[in-house]
Design a protein around this motif. Structure first.
Motif, short mmCIF file in Angstrom:
data_model
loop_
_atom_site.label_atom_id
_atom_site.label_comp_id
_atom_site.label_asym_id
_atom_site.label_seq_id
_atom_site.Cartn_x
_atom_site.Cartn_y
_atom_site.Cartn_z
N LYS A 84 0.84 -1.20 0.00
CA LYS A 84 0.00 0.00 0.00
C LYS A 84 0.88 1.26 0.00
CE LYS A 84 -3.40 1.94 3.23
NZ LYS A 84 -4.05 1.67 4.51
N PHE A 85 1.94 1.20 0.81
CA PHE A 85 2.87 2.33 0.92
C PHE A 85 3.58 2.56 -0.43
CE2 PHE A 85 7.17 3.94 1.97
CZ PHE A 85 6.82 5.11 2.62
N GLY A 86 4.03 1.47 -1.05
CA GLY A 86 4.74 1.56 -2.34
C GLY A 86 3.87 2.21 -3.40
N GLU A 87 2.60 1.83 -3.44
CA GLU A 87 1.68 2.40 -4.44
C GLU A 87 1.49 3.90 -4.18
OE1 GLU A 87 -0.83 -1.76 -4.83
OE2 GLU A 87 -1.79 -0.02 -3.91
N ALA A 88 1.36 4.25 -2.90
CA ALA A 88 1.16 5.67 -2.55
C ALA A 88 2.40 6.49 -2.91
CB ALA A 88 0.84 5.80 -1.06
N ILE A 89 3.57 5.90 -2.68
CA ILE A 89 4.83 6.59 -2.99
C ILE A 89 4.94 6.87 -4.50
CG2 ILE A 89 7.34 6.11 -3.19
CD1 ILE A 89 6.62 7.17 -0.49
N ALA A 90 4.61 5.86 -5.31
CA ALA A 90 4.69 6.02 -6.77
C ALA A 90 3.71 7.08 -7.24
CB ALA A 90 4.41 4.67 -7.45
N ALA A 91 2.50 7.07 -6.67
CA ALA A 91 1.48 8.05 -7.06
C ALA A 91 1.91 9.46 -6.63
CB ALA A 91 0.15 7.68 -6.41
N ARG A 92 2.54 9.55 -5.44
CA ARG A 92 2.99 10.87 -4.96
C ARG A 92 4.09 11.42 -5.86
NH1 ARG A 92 5.91 11.74 0.84
NH2 ARG A 92 7.53 10.59 -0.28
N LYS A 93 4.99 10.56 -6.28
CA LYS A 93 6.10 11.00 -7.15
C LYS A 93 5.54 11.55 -8.47
CE LYS A 93 10.24 9.42 -9.50
NZ LYS A 93 10.93 8.31 -10.09
N LEU A 94 4.58 10.82 -9.04
CA LEU A 94 3.98 11.26 -10.30
C LEU A 94 3.28 12.60 -10.11
CD1 LEU A 94 3.39 10.40 -13.25
CD2 LEU A 94 1.25 9.41 -12.41
N ALA A 95 2.54 12.72 -9.00
CA ALA A 95 1.82 13.97 -8.73
C ALA A 95 2.80 15.13 -8.54
CB ALA A 95 0.96 13.80 -7.48
N ALA A 96 3.95 14.87 -7.91
CA ALA A 96 4.95 15.92 -7.69
C ALA A 96 5.55 16.36 -9.02
CB ALA A 96 6.04 15.41 -6.76
N GLU A 97 5.82 15.39 -9.91
CA GLU A 97 6.39 15.75 -11.23
C GLU A 97 5.40 16.59 -12.02
OE1 GLU A 97 9.34 11.86 -11.71
OE2 GLU A 97 7.30 11.81 -12.51
N GLN A 98 4.13 16.21 -11.94
CA GLN A 98 3.11 16.98 -12.66
C GLN A 98 2.95 18.38 -12.08
OE1 GLN A 98 -0.14 14.19 -12.28
NE2 GLN A 98 0.32 13.21 -14.25
N LEU A 99 3.05 18.46 -10.76
CA LEU A 99 2.95 19.78 -10.11
C LEU A 99 4.14 20.67 -10.51
CD1 LEU A 99 1.76 21.81 -8.10
CD2 LEU A 99 2.75 20.50 -6.24
N ALA A 100 5.34 20.08 -10.54
CA ALA A 100 6.52 20.84 -10.94
C ALA A 100 6.37 21.35 -12.38
CB ALA A 100 7.77 19.98 -10.81
N GLU A 101 5.80 20.53 -13.23
CA GLU A 101 5.54 20.93 -14.63
C GLU A 101 4.60 22.12 -14.69
OE1 GLU A 101 5.58 16.69 -16.81
OE2 GLU A 101 3.88 17.99 -17.34
N ALA A 102 3.53 22.04 -13.90
CA ALA A 102 2.54 23.12 -13.87
C ALA A 102 3.17 24.42 -13.35
CB ALA A 102 1.36 22.73 -12.99
N LEU A 103 4.06 24.28 -12.36
CA LEU A 103 4.74 25.46 -11.82
C LEU A 103 5.64 26.09 -12.88
CD1 LEU A 103 5.65 24.05 -8.28
CD2 LEU A 103 4.25 26.07 -8.69
N ARG A 104 6.29 25.23 -13.66
CA ARG A 104 7.17 25.72 -14.75
C ARG A 104 6.33 26.47 -15.79
NH1 ARG A 104 10.41 21.31 -14.14
NH2 ARG A 104 9.10 19.99 -15.44
N ALA A 105 5.16 25.92 -16.07
CA ALA A 105 4.29 26.53 -17.08
C ALA A 105 3.60 27.79 -16.54
CB ALA A 105 3.24 25.52 -17.53
N ASN A 106 3.69 27.98 -15.24
CA ASN A 106 3.11 29.16 -14.60
C ASN A 106 1.60 29.29 -14.84
OD1 ASN A 106 3.46 31.25 -12.88
ND2 ASN A 106 4.16 32.72 -14.41
N ASP A 107 0.93 28.15 -14.80
CA ASP A 107 -0.53 28.13 -15.02
C ASP A 107 -1.21 27.96 -13.65
OD1 ASP A 107 -3.15 27.39 -15.50
OD2 ASP A 107 -2.67 26.45 -17.43
N ALA A 108 -1.81 29.04 -13.17
CA ALA A 108 -2.35 29.04 -11.80
C ALA A 108 -3.45 28.00 -11.60
CB ALA A 108 -2.86 30.43 -11.46
#
Lengths: 574, 31
Positions: free
Chosen positions: A328-352
Motif C-alpha cells: 500500500k505504501f509503495g503504491e502511494a509513494i509512486a502516485a505521490r512521485k507522479l503527482a509531484a512531477e506533474q505539479l513541478a511541470e505546472a509550476l514551470r508553465a506558470n498556469d495558476a
C-alpha cells in the motif's frame, strides 16, 4: 559504513580529546579551570555559546521535524536576538562586575544562602538528568545506524567528553566547541548541498521548494492567537523572550560560557553572535528536513527509517500484515512521485489553475503516504513494545548512511557526535562548577587551597560524567522518570528567571520575598503545566511574572532591604 | 551614542531584516 568512515569518526574522537587537553592553559587554579582566567576572546565564547545550545537532538530531531511537518518550529527562535539584547544590558554587567563563578553565587550576595543553594540544587538536579538525555537520545538512533549497542554508543560520546572536560576544564570545553561548531556547520552545509544535488535533473531547487510549500512545510509565520498552539509568531516573539532570558541569563551552562570572556563588552559581543546567526542556522537545519522530504518524494524512501525495527517486524508473526502495508505504501509513494512531477511541470508553465488542481492532487497523495507510514509505526509499536518510537528521528541518519558518498558519511556522523559532545561538555563543566562553588566551597571547605579545590573539581566533573552516562544507558528503562524530571525542570525555569529579575530590577526586594516568590512561581507553573493546555513557551513568562509579583508584595510586607546593595555589588567583589 | 549602543541597534536591525527575509521566503514559496 565503510572503514574510511569509521576511521574519520575514530580520528575525530582522538583528535578532539588531544586538542582539548593541548589547548588548556593556566588550569592550576580554579579560576583558570572554571573560567579560563576570564581571558577568552569574544568569538571563541560566542561559538561556544552556540555549540552548547546546538545538541545532536537538534541535528537529528529537528531535521526530522522539518521532514515531517516543516519549518514552523523556527518561530521558537524569533525572540532570541531580543533576549540577547536584554541580557547584554542587564545580566552580563551584573555577573561580570560581581566576579562570580556561578549565577547562583550572585543570589547569595543579593539575597541569602538559602535562595542560592535552592536554585543551584534545582539546576544540578535538572541539568544532570538532561545531560543524560542529551547523550541517550542521539545514541539510541546512532546505535542503529552504526550497528553498535546503545551502551557502547553512549560511552563513545561520554568517555572522550569526560576526559577532555575533566583534565582541560572550561578552556578545553570552549576551544573544542569552536572546532566542533566548524564541523557541525560544515557538515550541515555539505548535507544541504548533497540534498539539492540529489533532486531530479528536471526539477530545480526553486520548484522543489514550491512543491514543498504546497504542503505547508515552508510556513514560518503562524499568527494564531490560540494559547495552546506550540509554535506561533506570538509564542516565538513574546513567550520565548522569557524562555531565552532564562536559558542564557540564569542557566549556569550558558552563564559560565560568557563569564570566560575578557570583558563585559566581549561577553556582550559573544552573545550577539547567537543573535545574528541562531535563526539562520536553525533555518538551515530545518530546510535540510524540507529538502529531505523533497528528496524522498522523488527517490523511494523506506516505509520505516529504523531498519532494526523494520527487520524485527518482518520476522514477527505479523509479517504478512506488514507486507500488505508495504505494498500500500509503495503504491502511494509512486502516485505521490507522479503527482509531484506533474505539479513541478505546472509550476514551470506558470498556469495558476492547473497548479492549484495538481497541488491538491499532490497533497492527497502525500496524505496517503503519511497514513500508510502511521499505520506501519503503530504496528511497530505493537510488535516491539517500543511505545516511544519516533520514526522521524531516523530520517536524517538514514539519509546520511544510505545516500551520501564514503567520507562524507564519516564527516556527518562525526558532526552529530560533535553536536552531542559540545553540549555535554558545557553541561558537565557547569555541573562541576556549581557543585564545587555553590556547595563544596560554600558549605564544606573554603580555605583557599587551590590544589585541593582543583582536585575536587576534577572529581566532580568525573562524578557528573558517570551519573549522566548511567542515566543515558538506562534512559529507555528510565523513560517515564526522565519525563517527570524534565517536566519538573520546566516548573522552575521561569521562576528562577523571576528571582534574578527581582535581584537585578527590584531593589526593595528582600530574601523572604524572593524565596516565597520562587515557591509560588513554581507552584503556579506546575498547575499550568498539569491542568491547562497553555503552550510551554508561555510557562517561563507565567513563572517569572508570578515570582516578580509575589516577591514585590512579600518584600513590602516583610520590610524591604537597604536599597543601595541591590543595584551595586560591594566594592570588594567588583 | 556609545559603540555598544550602536551594536544594540545593529542587532535589532539585523533581527528585523532576518524576519522580513523569512516572511518574503514564506510568501514566495507558498504563493
Amino acid at each position: 559504513m565503510s572503514a574510511i568512515d569509521w576511521t574519520i569518526i575514530g580520528a575525530y574522537l582522538l583528535w578532539i580529546v588531544w586538542d582539548g587537553i593541548r589547548l588548556s592553559k593556566n588550569t592550576s587554579e580554579i579560576e583558570g579551570y572554571f573560567l579560563a582566567s576570564r581571558s577568552l576572546p569574544w568569538w571563541a565564547v560566542g561559538l561556544s555559546v552556540m555549540a552548547t545550545q546546538l545538541s545532536a537532538i537538534t541535528m537529528i530531531g529537528t531535521t526530522g521535524q522539518g521532514y515531517a511537518v516543516g519549518m514552523g518550529l523556527l518561530q521558537q527562535y524569533y525572540a532570541l536576538p531580543l533576549a540577547m539584547i536584554i541580557i547584554a544590558v542587564t545580566f552580563v554587567p551584573f555577573f561580570h562586575n560581581a566576579r562570580i563563578f556561578t549565577a547562583y553565587e550572585y543570589l547569595e550576595r543579593r539575597f541569602d544562602a538559602k535562595t542560592r543553594s535552592f536554585t543551584a540544587l534545582l539546576f544540578l538536579f535538572s541539568r544532570a538528568m538532561s545531560t543524560g538525555v542529551v547523550i541517550s537520545a542521539p545514541a539510541v538512533v546512532l546505535s542503529v545506524m552504526l550497528g553498535l549497542d546503545v551502551t557502547a554508543t553512549c560511552l563513545l560520546m561520554a568517555l572522550p567528553t569526560a576526559i577532555y572536560t575533566m583534565f582541560g576544564g572550561v578552556q578545553a570545553v570552549a576551544w573544542t566547541d569552536v572546532k566542533q561548531m566548524y564541523l557541525i556547520v560544515g557538515g550541515l552545509g555539505a548535507a544541504c548541498v548533497a540534498l539539492m544535488l540529489g533532486l531530479p535533473d528536471n526539477v530545480s531547487v526553486g520548484e522543489a521548494l514550491q512543491v514543498a510549500g504546497t504542503t505547508g512545510r515552508l510556513k514560518v509565520f503562524d499568527f494564531s492567537t490560540d494559547p495552546s498552539a506550540r509554535y506561533t509568531f506570538w509564542t516565538g516573539t513574546v513567550g520565548a523572550v522569557f524562555f531565552f532570558m532564562s536559558y542564557f541569563g540564569t542557566d549556569q551552562s550558558q552563564v559560565q560560557r560568557y563569564l570566560t570572556a575578557k570583558s563585559i563588552d566581549q561577553a556582550r559581543t559573544s552573545l550577539f553572535m547567537s543573535a545574528y546567526w541562531k535563526i539562520p542556522l536553525q533555518a538551515l537545519v530545518m530546510i535540510i528536513g524540507v529538502f529531505m522530504f523533497m528528496f524522498y518524494v522523488f527517490t523511494p524512501p523506506p516505509m520505516l527509517f529504523n531498519n532494526a525495527h523494520d527487520r524485527q517486524v518482518r520476522e514477527s508473526a505479523r509479517a504478512g500484515e506488514y507486507a500488505a502495508l508495504e505494498q500500500k505504501f509503495g503504491e502511494a509513494i509512486a502516485a505521490r512521485k507522479l503527482a509531484a512531477e506533474q505539479l513541478a511541470e505546472a509550476l514551470r508553465a506558470n498556469d495558476a489553475g492547473v497548479t492549484a488542481a495538481r497541488s491538491a492532487a499532490f497533497n492527497a497523495e502525500e496524505k496517503r503516504v503519511s497514513g500508510a507510514r502511521a499505520e506501519a509505526v503503530a504496528l511497530v509499536k505493537d510488535v516491539t513494545g517500543d511505545s516511544s518510537y519516533n520514526d522521524i528521528n531516523y530520517v536524517f541518519p538514514t539519509f546520511i548512511v544510505t545516500h551520501l558518498p564514503v567520507g562524507l558519511i564519516g564527516l556527518l556522523m562525526a558532526a552529530i557526535f560533535a553536536a552531542a559532545m559540545s553540549t555535554v561538555a558545557g553541561e558537565l563543566s557547569a555541573l562541576s562548577t556549581t557543585t564545587v562553588i555553590d556547595f563544596y566551597r560554600r558549605w564544606v571547605r573554603d580555605d583557599g587551597d587551590q590544589p585541593h579545590l582543583l582536585w575536587v573539581s576534577k572529581l566532580a566533573t568525573l562524578f557528573w560524567a558517570v551519573f549522566a552516562s548511567i542515566v543515558a544507558i538506562y534512559a529507555v528503562e528510565l523513560g517515564s522518570l526522565i519525563e517527570v524530571v524534565n517536566r519538573f525542570g520546566s516548573f522552575f525555569y521561569g521562576s528562577i528567571l523571576g528571582v534574578f529579575l527581582l535581584a537585578i530590577g527590584w531593589k526593595r526586594c528582600n530574601s523572604t520575598g524572593a524565596f516565597v516568590g520562587l515557591l509560588c512561581g513554581m507552584s503556579v507553573v506546575a498547575y499550568v503545566t498539569l491542568y491547562t493546555t497553555i503552550a510551554f513557551l508561555w510557562h517561563t513568562l507565567i513563572g517569572a511574572a508570578v515570582v516578580f509579583a509575589v516577591g514585590m508584595v512579600v518584600s513590602e510586607l516583610t520590610g524591604p532591604r537597604k536599597p543601595q546593595s541591590a543595584v551595586r555589588i560591594p566594592a570588594a567583589e567588583a | 551614542m556609545t559603540a555598544m549602543g550602536r551594536t544594540y541597534i545593529k542587532v535589532a536591525v539585523v533581527w528585523v531584516v532576518t524576519l522580513a527575509a523569512l516572511y518574503f521566503f514564506q510568501s514566495y514559496f507558498t504563493r
